[in-house]
Write a protein that holds these residues in place. Structure first.
Motif, PDB file in Angstrom:
ATOM      1  N   GLU A 186    -106.303  20.072 -88.508  1.00 51.75           N
ATOM      2  CA  GLU A 186    -107.224  21.204 -88.017  1.00 51.75           C
ATOM      3  C   GLU A 186    -107.816  21.375 -86.178  1.00 51.75           C
ATOM      4  OE1 GLU A 186    -110.681  21.316 -90.465  1.00 51.75           O
ATOM      5  OE2 GLU A 186    -108.934  22.118 -92.433  1.00 51.75           O
ATOM      6  N   LYS A 187    -108.320  20.334 -86.111  1.00 50.17           N
ATOM      7  CA  LYS A 187    -108.386  20.314 -84.229  1.00 50.17           C
ATOM      8  C   LYS A 187    -108.007  21.081 -83.044  1.00 50.17           C
ATOM      9  CE  LYS A 187    -111.766  17.902 -81.351  1.00 50.17           C
ATOM     10  NZ  LYS A 187    -110.658  18.890 -79.886  1.00 50.17           N
ATOM     11  N   VAL A 188    -106.249  20.041 -83.196  1.00 54.59           N
ATOM     12  CA  VAL A 188    -104.964  20.420 -82.423  1.00 54.59           C
ATOM     13  C   VAL A 188    -105.183  22.452 -82.305  1.00 54.59           C
ATOM     14  CG1 VAL A 188    -103.411  19.726 -83.946  1.00 54.59           C
ATOM     15  CG2 VAL A 188    -103.440  19.944 -81.198  1.00 54.59           C
ATOM     16  N   VAL A 189    -105.153  22.362 -83.751  1.00 53.14           N
ATOM     17  CA  VAL A 189    -104.322  23.841 -84.095  1.00 53.14           C
ATOM     18  C   VAL A 189    -105.533  25.035 -83.693  1.00 53.14           C
ATOM     19  CG1 VAL A 189    -104.036  25.816 -85.544  1.00 53.14           C
ATOM     20  CG2 VAL A 189    -102.749  23.414 -86.303  1.00 53.14           C
ATOM     21  N   ASP A 190    -106.541  24.514 -84.210  1.00 49.50           N
ATOM     22  CA  ASP A 190    -107.622  25.931 -83.715  1.00 49.50           C
ATOM     23  C   ASP A 190    -107.860  25.230 -82.369  1.00 49.50           C
ATOM     24  OD1 ASP A 190    -108.320  25.858 -86.171  1.00 49.50           O
ATOM     25  OD2 ASP A 190    -110.402  24.779 -86.576  1.00 49.50           O
ATOM     26  N   ASP A 191    -108.152  24.586 -81.448  1.00 50.02           N
ATOM     27  CA  ASP A 191    -107.922  24.464 -80.149  1.00 50.02           C
ATOM     28  C   ASP A 191    -106.691  25.269 -79.612  1.00 50.02           C
ATOM     29  OD1 ASP A 191    -110.342  22.853 -79.559  1.00 50.02           O
ATOM     30  OD2 ASP A 191    -108.961  20.689 -79.422  1.00 50.02           O
ATOM     31  N   ALA A 192    -106.229  25.108 -80.147  1.00 49.65           N
ATOM     32  CA  ALA A 192    -104.893  25.826 -79.534  1.00 49.65           C
ATOM     33  C   ALA A 192    -104.525  28.213 -80.102  1.00 49.65           C
ATOM     34  CB  ALA A 192    -103.098  25.348 -80.143  1.00 49.65           C
ATOM     35  N   LEU A 193    -105.430  27.955 -80.771  1.00 45.59           N
ATOM     36  CA  LEU A 193    -105.288  28.915 -81.144  1.00 45.59           C
ATOM     37  C   LEU A 193    -106.966  30.067 -80.529  1.00 45.59           C
ATOM     38  CD1 LEU A 193    -105.641  29.021 -85.139  1.00 45.59           C
ATOM     39  CD2 LEU A 193    -103.587  29.739 -83.392  1.00 45.59           C
ATOM     40  N   VAL A 194    -107.974  29.028 -80.218  1.00 42.12           N
ATOM     41  CA  VAL A 194    -108.827  29.604 -78.984  1.00 42.12           C
ATOM     42  C   VAL A 194    -108.566  30.510 -77.772  1.00 42.12           C
ATOM     43  CG1 VAL A 194    -110.917  28.650 -77.598  1.00 42.12           C
ATOM     44  CG2 VAL A 194    -110.933  28.409 -79.967  1.00 42.12           C
ATOM     45  N   THR A 195    -107.407  29.279 -76.852  1.00 38.27           N
ATOM     46  CA  THR A 195    -106.844  29.005 -76.033  1.00 38.27           C
ATOM     47  C   THR A 195    -106.006  30.749 -76.348  1.00 38.27           C
ATOM     48  OG1 THR A 195    -106.311  26.985 -75.640  1.00 38.27           O
ATOM     49  CG2 THR A 195    -104.590  28.097 -75.000  1.00 38.27           C
TER      50      THR A 195
END
Length: 206
Positions: A186-195
């Motif tokens: 979740e965190k790595v995907v959410d960070d990517a989606l924020v970018t």
């Protein structure tokens, strides 16, 4: 309105990629919330005109690159014209693809090979999945998109989802309800989606 396309790289039935795509879309929903400036468009085998199949348009002979066609209306195939229109509407592309036999799916390559100018300059990133996360697939596909089609790679970190054994060799599948093993991503995907969202919102403001 800016459009983020999410391209499902697998056209197989009964696979895991559609479930991963649905999960990523739900994570995007948390980030975008009620944004009226950015929308998500899922592109998969249920989205016309996909799947396109091999390049058969007579306007794109085997020895002539589609780079010669700068107007989507120049394609003879109505399916290719429709695909051209869809891709031209995108502001960003997220490719979510499995790794098959140490590479990316052939049907995914066909989807890219039908066009050229429509892809040129389009920002993109790649999420992969597989027993080993799909790293080989990501490296190969990035080379095709960045060097072959002159798309613009956006670094969001390596989003590589390692599928548990039962999701590869067994009958378990990632469905509409996300599998428990996805919690660790979740965190790595959410960070990517924020970018990605930040990059697209910057386009809205410019």
């Amino acid at each position: 309105m800016k459009t983020i396309g999410i391209l499902n790289g697998s056209f197989r039935t009964d696979g895991n990629t559609a479930g991963i795509v649905s999960w990523v879309v739900s994570r995007f929903g948390h980030i975008l919330k009620q944004s009226d400036e950015v929308r998500i468009l899922v592109l998969d085998s249920t989205t016309a005109p996909l799947p396109l199949g091999p390049v058969m348009d007579p306007k794109i002979p085997a020895l002539v690159s589609p780079a010669a066609l700068k107007d989507g209306k120049g394609y003879a195939s109505s399916k290719t014209q429709q695909w051209s229109q869809i891709v031209s509407s995108l502001s960003f592309l997220v490719v979510i693809t499995p790794q098959y036999n140490h590479g990316y799916p052939g049907a995914l390559k066909d989807a890219f090979d039908h066009l050229y100018h429509e892809w040129k300059g389009l920002p993109f990133t790649i999420f992969t999945l597989g027993g080993h996360g799909g790293g080989r697939c990501r490296v190969q596909l990035r080379q095709v998109l960045e060097e072959g089609l002159n798309m613009k790679a956006v670094s969001v970190g390596d989003v590589e989802i390692h599928l548990p054994h039962e999701f590869i060799r067994g009958m378990a599948r990632v469905g509409s309800a996300p599998a428990d093993f996805l919690l660790e991503y979740e965190k790595v995907v959410d960070d990517a989606l924020v970018t990605i969202t930040t990059a697209v919102e910057a386009l809205v403001e410019s």
